[in-house]
Design an enzyme around this catalytic site. Structure first.
Site, PDB file in Angstrom:
ATOM      1  N   HIS A 166       1.952   2.961  -3.208  1.00  0.00           N
ATOM      2  CA  HIS A 166       0.826   3.728  -3.924  1.00  0.00           C
ATOM      3  C   HIS A 166       1.294   5.128  -4.041  1.00  0.00           C
ATOM      4  O   HIS A 166       1.103   5.801  -5.112  1.00  0.00           O
ATOM      5  CB  HIS A 166      -0.567   3.500  -3.482  1.00  0.00           C
ATOM      6  CG  HIS A 166      -1.304   2.199  -3.919  1.00  0.00           C
ATOM      7  ND1 HIS A 166      -1.585   2.089  -5.251  1.00  0.00           N
ATOM      8  CD2 HIS A 166      -1.758   1.217  -3.257  1.00  0.00           C
ATOM      9  CE1 HIS A 166      -2.420   1.051  -5.506  1.00  0.00           C
ATOM     10  NE2 HIS A 166      -2.313   0.518  -4.351  1.00  0.00           N
ATOM     11  N   GLN A 182       0.848  -1.277  -0.152  1.00  0.00           N
ATOM     12  CA  GLN A 182       0.157  -0.206  -0.014  1.00  0.00           C
ATOM     13  C   GLN A 182       0.790   1.139  -0.038  1.00  0.00           C
ATOM     14  O   GLN A 182       0.456   2.239  -0.687  1.00  0.00           O
ATOM     15  CB  GLN A 182      -0.814  -0.082   1.341  1.00  0.00           C
ATOM     16  CG  GLN A 182      -1.812  -1.382   1.243  1.00  0.00           C
ATOM     17  CD  GLN A 182      -2.484  -1.408  -0.269  1.00  0.00           C
ATOM     18  OE1 GLN A 182      -3.131  -0.375  -0.551  1.00  0.00           O
ATOM     19  NE2 GLN A 182      -2.563  -2.265  -0.827  1.00  0.00           N
ATOM     20  N   GLU A 204      -9.592   0.515   5.041  1.00  0.00           N
ATOM     21  CA  GLU A 204      -9.802  -0.037   3.602  1.00  0.00           C
ATOM     22  C   GLU A 204      -9.679  -1.676   3.234  1.00  0.00           C
ATOM     23  O   GLU A 204     -10.570  -2.210   2.898  1.00  0.00           O
ATOM     24  CB  GLU A 204      -9.207   0.804   2.512  1.00  0.00           C
ATOM     25  CG  GLU A 204      -9.366   0.503   1.205  1.00  0.00           C
ATOM     26  CD  GLU A 204      -8.391   1.408   0.215  1.00  0.00           C
ATOM     27  OE1 GLU A 204      -8.872   1.329  -1.068  1.00  0.00           O
ATOM     28  OE2 GLU A 204      -7.515   1.702   0.740  1.00  0.00           O
ATOM     29  N   HIS A 205      -8.285  -1.852   3.637  1.00  0.00           N
ATOM     30  CA  HIS A 205      -8.026  -3.305   3.630  1.00  0.00           C
ATOM     31  C   HIS A 205      -7.707  -3.826   4.774  1.00  0.00           C
ATOM     32  O   HIS A 205      -6.960  -3.219   5.745  1.00  0.00           O
ATOM     33  CB  HIS A 205      -6.722  -3.385   2.902  1.00  0.00           C
ATOM     34  CG  HIS A 205      -7.087  -2.939   1.279  1.00  0.00           C
ATOM     35  ND1 HIS A 205      -6.354  -1.575   0.954  1.00  0.00           N
ATOM     36  CD2 HIS A 205      -7.656  -3.300   0.202  1.00  0.00           C
ATOM     37  CE1 HIS A 205      -6.676  -1.279  -0.287  1.00  0.00           C
ATOM     38  NE2 HIS A 205      -7.525  -2.344  -0.852  1.00  0.00           N
ATOM     39  N   ASP A 213      -6.592  -6.869  -5.495  1.00  0.00           N
ATOM     40  CA  ASP A 213      -6.197  -5.637  -6.077  1.00  0.00           C
ATOM     41  C   ASP A 213      -6.401  -5.941  -7.647  1.00  0.00           C
ATOM     42  O   ASP A 213      -6.719  -5.298  -8.498  1.00  0.00           O
ATOM     43  CB  ASP A 213      -4.728  -4.927  -5.935  1.00  0.00           C
ATOM     44  CG  ASP A 213      -4.785  -4.096  -4.653  1.00  0.00           C
ATOM     45  OD1 ASP A 213      -5.776  -3.889  -4.436  1.00  0.00           O
ATOM     46  OD2 ASP A 213      -3.625  -3.882  -4.388  1.00  0.00           O
ATOM     47  N   HIS A 254     -54.504  14.740   1.418  1.00  0.00           N
ATOM     48  CA  HIS A 254     -54.143  13.609   1.555  1.00  0.00           C
ATOM     49  C   HIS A 254     -55.052  12.882   1.971  1.00  0.00           C
ATOM     50  O   HIS A 254     -55.431  11.584   1.438  1.00  0.00           O
ATOM     51  CB  HIS A 254     -52.838  13.403   2.482  1.00  0.00           C
ATOM     52  CG  HIS A 254     -51.639  14.073   1.912  1.00  0.00           C
ATOM     53  ND1 HIS A 254     -51.330  15.100   1.630  1.00  0.00           N
ATOM     54  CD2 HIS A 254     -50.583  13.283   1.721  1.00  0.00           C
ATOM     55  CE1 HIS A 254     -50.108  15.360   0.974  1.00  0.00           C
ATOM     56  NE2 HIS A 254     -49.566  13.954   1.170  1.00  0.00           N
TER      57      HIS A 254
END
Length: 434
Positions: A266, A263, A331-332, A365, A424
């Site tokens: 990235h 990660q 996230e992961h 991924d 109504h």
């Protein structure tokens, strides 16, 4: 020279404040970015294709004279697929099939039921007409993003999938185009940035307006997506990539170090966290990090990411590790433990959960099957991975029989008059049997 990675102890005084500082991420754009994005959107809305051509030439250093130069036809996508080396084509095809097989199981179906008096109630599932997928094309090209964004839309039954991908200096990535061919993309425009988002949201003379925009991008793309939300749907505003590893101290420390790198490479803002009850094991992983870092192609990026945003955190036991995970909502999440299924019930918040020592996050991924577009920055507390359901709409079905309208109308009448909404009430009362 070794790098210094933040060490923390969940039971130490001041840990909560340290954790807040570690996780702090300001994804809201500054005034300058907002101003640029607002100007780009306004120009694309008023000038259409002309603004797209100008911005693309300026920002991506291209020399397009019209939008014709910025669209790739199906033949070009197929050419890219046919021209791939055999190993790349096979890998892409296997990945695409696995993603498709997984997402087929997410497809919602319409349903209805009939009550005793003949009243029918139900839900109609309808795919969106047209969606846009944004594929990054700056620092790196991501064919996997094409598969993960386009295939669920295709499985959902979306009629038209429009892909935008920036091509700095006019350089096309053949893997990205091949992935588009495999994933069922209908039209591809070599556009990027806020101008691509604006074109998808509002339409131009050439780019059709879409119902939803999905896919990651830089701060200008994220800001533009936020600005057009409401005119179109969006998937999410994604922050930097994150991985959290819970380990029992029995996995090869080199494996865990590389998982953290996966990660960190990235970008400099990515976040890698390891939680373990064993302080000696945290030392081993830190040693592995310093041993392996010089071998990494993206060493500089990894180093900045780890020094600024990574942490090695000691806890009492795996249950406390799960508790900390739920505060972070990553996230992961890797459960690199002997019995991940035993720990799973304690995990409430994570975008994707990778179970067992052999399950590297990197598999998710590319080719595991589940989607890699995941909630970041703690939003896994209330958000889910991208899926087929993101490209389908649900409409309620209501059809009353005469008997049903009469009896239920009496209920509606009482409630409507209680709210002083006389029209109504009377609308319902007209249908009550004498």
């Amino acid at each position: 020279m070794s790098i210094n990675i933040r060490r923390m102890d969940m039971n130490a005084e001041g840990f909560d404040q340290q954790l807040d500082q570690l996780l702090a991420w300001e994804s809201v754009s500054d005034t300058k970015v907002n101003s640029i994005v607002d100007e780009v959107i306004a120009r694309v809305r008023s000038e259409g294709d002309a603004a797209l051509v100008e911005y693309t030439n300026r920002f991506d250093r291209t020399s397009a004279s019209s939008m014709q130069d910025l669209e790739l036809g199906q033949a070009r996508l197929q050419q890219a697929l046919d021209g791939l080396p055999a190993d790349q084509r096979e890998a892409l095809e296997v990945a695409a099939q696995r993603v498709r097989d997984y997402h087929q199981r997410q497809k919602g179906e319409s349903w209805q039921y009939t009550e005793a008096d003949g009243t029918m109630l139900g839900q109609k599932i309808t795919p969106m007409d047209r969606v846009g997928i944004y594929v990054p094309g700056g620092k790196a090209a991501y064919p996997s993003s094409v598969l993960m964004n386009a295939i669920p839309a295709h499985v959902a039954g979306v009629d038209e999938i429009i892909m935008v991908v920036p091509t700095p200096d006019g350089v096309l990535n053949e893997l990205v185009l091949a992935a588009a061919a495999l994933a069922g993309v209908n039209r591809v425009f070599t556009l990027g940035g806020a101008q691509a988002v604006a074109a998808l949201a509002y339409g131009t003379q050439t780019v059709p307006r879409v119902d939803k925009i999905v896919g990651p991008g830089n701060i200008f793309v994220a800001t533009a997506k936020r600005a057009v939300f409401g005119t179109v749907g969006i998937d999410m505003i994604a922050g930097p990539s994150e991985i959290l590893v819970i380990c029992d101290g029995q996995t090869d420390p080199d494996w865990i170090a590389m998982d953290l790198f996966s990660q960190a490479e990235h970008d400099e803002d990515a976040q890698s966290i390891l939680i373990c009850p064993d302080a000696d094991y945290l030392d081993q992983v830190e040693a592995s990090i310093n041993k392996l870092l010089p071998t990494m192609e993206r060493r500089e990026i990894i180093e900045v990411s780890l020094e600024n945003r990574a942490a090695l955190i000691q806890v009492n036991d795996l249950e406390q590790a799960a508790e900390l995970n739920n505060r972070i909502a990553p996230e992961h999440l890797e459960l690199s433990v002997e019995d991940p299924e035993a720990l799973l019930p304690s995990i409430r918040h994570a975008g994707a959960i990778f179970m067992g020592r052999y399950t590297a996050e990197a598999l998710g991924d590319y080719c595991a099957g589940p989607n890699h577009v995941l909630p970041t920055s703690g939003t896994a507390r209330f958000s889910s991975p991208l899926g087929v359901y993101d490209f389908q709409k649900r409409s309620s079905l209501i059809m009353f029989s005469h008997d049903g309208a009469s009896e239920t109308g009496k209920v509606a009448s009482v409630l409507a008059r209680g709210e002083s909404l006389t029209a109504h009430a009377r609308s319902a009362e007209y249908r009550i049997k004498d």
